[in-house]
Design a protein around this motif. Structure first.
Motif, PDB file in Angstrom:
ATOM      1  N   LYS A   1       2.904   1.840  -5.214  1.00 37.04           N
ATOM      2  CA  LYS A   1       2.732   2.891  -6.220  1.00 37.04           C
ATOM      3  C   LYS A   1       3.765   2.745  -7.333  1.00 37.04           C
ATOM      4  N   LEU A   2       4.989   2.364  -6.964  1.00 33.49           N
ATOM      5  CA  LEU A   2       6.040   2.189  -7.961  1.00 33.49           C
ATOM      6  C   LEU A   2       5.686   1.068  -8.934  1.00 33.49           C
TER       7      LEU A   2
ATOM      8  N   ARG B   1       2.699  -0.052  -9.583  1.00 39.02           N
ATOM      9  CA  ARG B   1       1.507   0.354 -10.342  1.00 39.02           C
ATOM     10  C   ARG B   1       1.878   1.280 -11.498  1.00 39.02           C
ATOM     11  N   ASP B   2       2.727   2.250 -11.212  1.00 37.25           N
ATOM     12  CA  ASP B   2       3.093   3.213 -12.251  1.00 37.25           C
ATOM     13  C   ASP B   2       4.042   2.603 -13.282  1.00 37.25           C
ATOM     14  N   SER B   3       5.019   1.835 -12.819  1.00 38.93           N
ATOM     15  CA  SER B   3       5.977   1.221 -13.739  1.00 38.93           C
ATOM     16  C   SER B   3       5.296   0.196 -14.634  1.00 38.93           C
TER      17      SER B   3
ATOM     18  N   SER C   1       0.811  -1.221   0.000  1.00 40.61           N
ATOM     19  CA  SER C   1       0.000   0.000   0.000  1.00 40.61           C
ATOM     20  C   SER C   1       0.845   1.272   0.000  1.00 40.61           C
ATOM     21  N   GLY C   2       2.156   1.162   0.201  1.00 37.38           N
ATOM     22  CA  GLY C   2       3.010   2.342   0.285  1.00 37.38           C
ATOM     23  C   GLY C   2       3.649   2.709  -1.038  1.00 37.38           C
ATOM     24  N   GLU C   3       4.853   3.257  -0.950  1.00 35.86           N
ATOM     25  CA  GLU C   3       5.564   3.729  -2.132  1.00 35.86           C
ATOM     26  C   GLU C   3       5.898   2.593  -3.105  1.00 35.86           C
ATOM     27  N   MET C   4       6.208   1.410  -2.566  1.00 37.87           N
ATOM     28  CA  MET C   4       6.539   0.298  -3.446  1.00 37.87           C
ATOM     29  C   MET C   4       5.324  -0.114  -4.269  1.00 37.87           C
TER      30      MET C   4
END
Length: 214
Positions: A72-73, A75-77, A67-70
């Motif tokens: 998001k990373l 998901r975006d990548s 759920s954190g930055e990883m």
């Protein structure tokens, strides 16, 4: 030869998925027979498509969700957004417990491992090999969705790779750490990867002839 391509994933199957967080049909390999009228004895190979990490759309238990930055990373990548709705997909580390269930319920002969390139540049990769539920360690996927919701992942870590896999079109050209990651996924999933995808272009696909022939 006839190729059947299923839509949606194993865990959205109305009978064998994480009910009630499912769709209205059979999305497992058996659905190819019920949907087409082709009898089971004419199906000679089943290829399971998995990502090098795990995603889920919509509600439902997801033990390895980040759920954190990883998260998001990934998901975006990986551009993990619904093609029609644009809804962001939930992302997490590779879940071998879920993968083994998918292998068994679909009778998989091999895997098509996709989006390996999304993991390029990460220092460490985690693989979920079991669940912890209270004082119990589970290596098999729970049939009770309420129990699944209480499970936390048991991880093992592997080093990532700095050299890119994106666009690689031969297994030999992959970084050694990426090969070790694939080999470990094969071990914990109980089936080998016949195809490895390294990008969004049609030709960014590695066909492993030895596995395809097996």
């Amino acid at each position: 030869e006839i190729l059947f391509e299923g839509a949606q994933g194993t865990f959205l199957d109305i009978d064998h998925g994480t009910y009630p967080y499912v769709t209205s049909s059979n999305t497992t390999a058996g659905g190819a027979c019920t949907g087409s009228g082709v009898p089971p004895h004419h199906i000679d190979r089943v290829l399971g498509v998995v990502k090098a990490y795990t995603t889920r759309v919509g509600e439902g238990p997801f033990p390895t969700e980040l759920s954190g930055e990883m998260g998001k990373l990934l998901r975006d990548s990986g551009n993990e957004y619904g093609a029609v709705t644009g809804r962001p997909r939930r992302c997490g580390w590779y879940d071998a417990v879920a993968a083994r269930y998918g292998v068994r319920i679909n009778g998989l002969n091999a895997l098509a491992l996709t989006k390996l390139d999304v993991l390029d540049g990460l220092d460490t990769l985690d693989i979920c090999t079991a669940y912890k539920c209270g004082d119990k360690t589970l290596t098999e996927f729970p049939s009770d969705v309420a129990q699944l919701a209480k499970c936390v992942p048991v991880y093992e870590s592997m080093p990532g790779w700095k050299a890119p896999t994106k666009g690689a079109r031969s297994y030999e050209s992959l970084p050694d750490a990426a090969k070790r990651y694939i080999a470990r996924l094969e071990e914990v999933s109980s089936v080998r990867a016949a195809i490895v995808s390294t990008g969004s272009e049609r030709d960014d696909t590695i066909l492993r002839a030895d596995v395809l022939k097996a």
